[in-house]
Design a protein around this motif. Sequence first.
Motif, mmCIF file in Angstrom:
data_model
loop_
_atom_site.group_PDB
_atom_site.id
_atom_site.type_symbol
_atom_site.label_atom_id
_atom_site.label_comp_id
_atom_site.label_asym_id
_atom_site.label_seq_id
_atom_site.Cartn_x
_atom_site.Cartn_y
_atom_site.Cartn_z
ATOM 1 N N GLU A 84 -36.287 -23.680 -12.904
ATOM 2 C CA GLU A 84 -35.374 -22.961 -13.750
ATOM 3 C C GLU A 84 -34.003 -23.499 -13.793
ATOM 4 O O GLU A 84 -33.241 -23.456 -14.378
ATOM 5 N N ARG A 85 -33.574 -23.969 -12.369
ATOM 6 C CA ARG A 85 -32.260 -24.498 -12.090
ATOM 7 C C ARG A 85 -32.319 -25.873 -13.116
ATOM 8 O O ARG A 85 -31.014 -25.923 -13.488
ATOM 9 N N ALA A 86 -32.868 -26.545 -13.016
ATOM 10 C CA ALA A 86 -33.124 -27.587 -13.944
ATOM 11 C C ALA A 86 -32.912 -27.530 -15.461
ATOM 12 O O ALA A 86 -32.205 -28.205 -15.917
ATOM 13 N N ARG A 113 -35.248 -44.836 -16.040
ATOM 14 C CA ARG A 113 -35.744 -43.464 -15.973
ATOM 15 C C ARG A 113 -37.116 -43.247 -15.775
ATOM 16 O O ARG A 113 -37.499 -42.566 -14.785
ATOM 17 N N ARG A 114 -38.201 -44.088 -16.183
ATOM 18 C CA ARG A 114 -39.649 -44.050 -15.684
ATOM 19 C C ARG A 114 -40.067 -42.824 -15.637
ATOM 20 O O ARG A 114 -40.829 -42.289 -14.901
ATOM 21 N N ILE A 115 -39.830 -41.935 -16.830
ATOM 22 C CA ILE A 115 -40.826 -40.905 -16.998
ATOM 23 C C ILE A 115 -42.224 -41.226 -17.454
ATOM 24 O O ILE A 115 -42.334 -42.168 -17.719
ATOM 25 N N PHE A 116 -42.889 -40.030 -17.477
ATOM 26 C CA PHE A 116 -44.341 -40.283 -17.967
ATOM 27 C C PHE A 116 -44.337 -39.757 -19.528
ATOM 28 O O PHE A 116 -44.364 -38.494 -19.818
ATOM 29 N N PRO A 117 -44.306 -40.708 -20.250
ATOM 30 C CA PRO A 117 -44.334 -40.511 -21.877
ATOM 31 C C PRO A 117 -45.528 -39.465 -22.388
ATOM 32 O O PRO A 117 -44.883 -38.780 -23.384
ATOM 33 N N ASN A 118 -46.498 -39.617 -21.721
ATOM 34 C CA ASN A 118 -47.666 -38.831 -22.369
ATOM 35 C C ASN A 118 -47.674 -37.349 -21.825
ATOM 36 O O ASN A 118 -48.802 -36.840 -22.057
ATOM 37 N N LEU A 119 -46.851 -37.151 -20.995
ATOM 38 C CA LEU A 119 -46.642 -35.699 -20.344
ATOM 39 C C LEU A 119 -45.648 -35.078 -20.894
ATOM 40 O O LEU A 119 -44.693 -35.803 -21.357
ATOM 41 N N THR A 120 -45.616 -33.694 -20.637
ATOM 42 C CA THR A 120 -44.667 -32.975 -21.462
ATOM 43 C C THR A 120 -43.248 -32.798 -20.649
ATOM 44 O O THR A 120 -43.631 -33.442 -19.417
ATOM 45 N N VAL A 121 -42.298 -32.408 -21.154
ATOM 46 C CA VAL A 121 -40.982 -32.310 -20.226
ATOM 47 C C VAL A 121 -41.315 -31.519 -19.164
ATOM 48 O O VAL A 121 -40.930 -31.852 -17.599
ATOM 49 N N ARG A 122 -41.918 -30.392 -19.188
ATOM 50 C CA ARG A 122 -42.150 -29.487 -18.081
ATOM 51 C C ARG A 122 -43.137 -30.059 -17.126
ATOM 52 O O ARG A 122 -42.837 -29.911 -15.853
ATOM 53 N N GLU A 123 -43.933 -30.915 -17.450
ATOM 54 C CA GLU A 123 -44.930 -31.455 -16.635
ATOM 55 C C GLU A 123 -44.399 -32.695 -15.784
ATOM 56 O O GLU A 123 -44.545 -32.862 -14.621
ATOM 57 N N ASN A 124 -43.263 -33.187 -16.543
ATOM 58 C CA ASN A 124 -42.487 -34.251 -15.899
ATOM 59 C C ASN A 124 -41.734 -33.780 -14.632
ATOM 60 O O ASN A 124 -41.708 -34.171 -13.547
ATOM 61 N N LEU A 125 -41.023 -32.559 -15.022
ATOM 62 C CA LEU A 125 -40.157 -32.029 -14.218
ATOM 63 C C LEU A 125 -40.970 -31.463 -12.839
ATOM 64 O O LEU A 125 -40.634 -31.547 -11.684
ATOM 65 N N GLU A 126 -42.184 -30.910 -13.196
ATOM 66 C CA GLU A 126 -42.816 -30.316 -11.966
ATOM 67 C C GLU A 126 -43.491 -31.190 -11.039
ATOM 68 O O GLU A 126 -43.658 -30.985 -9.892
ATOM 69 N N LEU A 127 -43.691 -32.581 -11.564
ATOM 70 C CA LEU A 127 -44.151 -33.655 -10.754
ATOM 71 C C LEU A 127 -43.050 -34.112 -9.701
ATOM 72 O O LEU A 127 -43.499 -34.506 -8.546
ATOM 73 N N GLY A 128 -41.622 -33.628 -10.194
ATOM 74 C CA GLY A 128 -40.790 -34.107 -9.196
ATOM 75 C C GLY A 128 -40.833 -33.321 -7.971
ATOM 76 O O GLY A 128 -40.368 -33.812 -6.832
ATOM 77 N N ARG A 135 -42.271 -28.116 -3.256
ATOM 78 C CA ARG A 135 -43.229 -27.357 -3.943
ATOM 79 C C ARG A 135 -43.433 -25.836 -3.976
ATOM 80 O O ARG A 135 -43.516 -25.264 -4.873
ATOM 81 N N GLU A 136 -43.001 -25.440 -2.893
ATOM 82 C CA GLU A 136 -43.015 -23.905 -2.477
ATOM 83 C C GLU A 136 -41.777 -23.166 -3.121
ATOM 84 O O GLU A 136 -42.003 -21.921 -3.835
ATOM 85 N N ARG A 137 -40.719 -23.779 -3.973
ATOM 86 C CA ARG A 137 -39.657 -23.209 -4.588
ATOM 87 C C ARG A 137 -39.855 -23.907 -6.038
ATOM 88 O O ARG A 137 -38.723 -24.248 -6.790
ATOM 89 N N ARG A 138 -40.848 -24.579 -6.456
ATOM 90 C CA ARG A 138 -40.975 -25.191 -7.563
ATOM 91 C C ARG A 138 -40.589 -24.382 -8.865
ATOM 92 O O ARG A 138 -39.708 -24.917 -9.759
ATOM 93 N N PHE A 143 -29.820 -28.437 -17.890
ATOM 94 C CA PHE A 143 -29.978 -29.385 -19.099
ATOM 95 C C PHE A 143 -30.698 -28.399 -20.200
ATOM 96 O O PHE A 143 -32.004 -28.437 -20.315
ATOM 97 N N PRO A 144 -29.934 -27.634 -20.796
ATOM 98 C CA PRO A 144 -30.557 -26.772 -21.837
ATOM 99 C C PRO A 144 -31.180 -27.624 -22.887
ATOM 100 O O PRO A 144 -32.095 -26.764 -23.446
ATOM 101 N N ARG A 145 -31.118 -28.541 -23.174
ATOM 102 C CA ARG A 145 -31.938 -29.251 -24.175
ATOM 103 C C ARG A 145 -33.091 -29.565 -23.604
ATOM 104 O O ARG A 145 -34.346 -29.478 -24.424
ATOM 105 N N LEU A 146 -33.287 -29.491 -22.293
ATOM 106 C CA LEU A 146 -34.886 -29.929 -21.990
ATOM 107 C C LEU A 146 -35.525 -28.732 -22.157
ATOM 108 O O LEU A 146 -36.598 -28.528 -22.203
ATOM 109 N N ARG A 147 -34.672 -27.262 -21.919
ATOM 110 C CA ARG A 147 -35.830 -26.093 -22.053
ATOM 111 C C ARG A 147 -36.049 -25.999 -23.241
ATOM 112 O O ARG A 147 -37.103 -25.582 -23.717
ATOM 113 N N GLU A 148 -35.361 -26.362 -24.486
ATOM 114 C CA GLU A 148 -35.528 -26.392 -25.791
ATOM 115 C C GLU A 148 -36.731 -27.067 -26.133
ATOM 116 O O GLU A 148 -37.597 -27.267 -26.989
#
Length: 236
Positions: A117-119, A88-103, A109-112, A123-128
């Motif tokens: 919103e699509r992501a 997985r190699r996520i960034f544990p000290n960043l929020t879920v939203r910040e991890n997604l935005e780094l993608g 970037r223009e359609r971030r 994954f509705p659990r990530l929205r929560e």
Amino acid sequence: MTALLQVQGLRAGYGAVEVLRGIDLRVGDGEAVALLGSNGAGKSTLNNVVSGLVRAWSGRIAFDGADLTRAHYRDVVRAGLIQVPEGRRIFPNLTVRENLELGAYARGRERRGQNLERALELFPRLRERAAQLAGTLSGGEQQMLAIGRGLMAEPRLLILDEPSLGLSPILVEELFALIRSLRDGGLAVLLVEQNVGQSLEVADRAYVLENGAVRFSGLPSELLGSDELRRAYLGL
């Protein structure tokens, strides 16, 4: 089918140790391909060479007709070849939203906003948990986050390296349903897995690696239909 990814005669390794011994592999546009093999067969090394993280010794890697054999990993990402790595190699000290935005840092970037919103729809659990630190998520939620982060880069080919590792049976079912949905939506997928049965159910074609070489390539039905191949390469 047009080849999106074409690997020819690929050799690579670490130090003086050769791991990949003349790999030929193809993934068509919109195709799901399973890459199977035991631990140490060379699957992750192949992923990392294709992704520009490990240098090829010889051979050729072409993506959408462009030669990426010596490309920097950033250029590989910009071309639309995205890997969701094992672990997985996520960034544990960043929020879920910040991890997604780094993608979307190098691509998309223009359609971030719309990709985010699509992501979150996938994954509705990530929205929560969008404001929650990623390190506090369960293993299954972290895997969702890793895949969602990969999708933020608008991949043309998504490499999934052992995505079901450590997940409960229910989450494994959900994961493979998602992979099937992504493939049906036209996204090319290279699925690297030890879960043979589930992988072959969603794959259009399969490769089996053994000791750094391709021992089988063809349709899942051909692999499953041969007692000799099942015993030799899958242990079934």
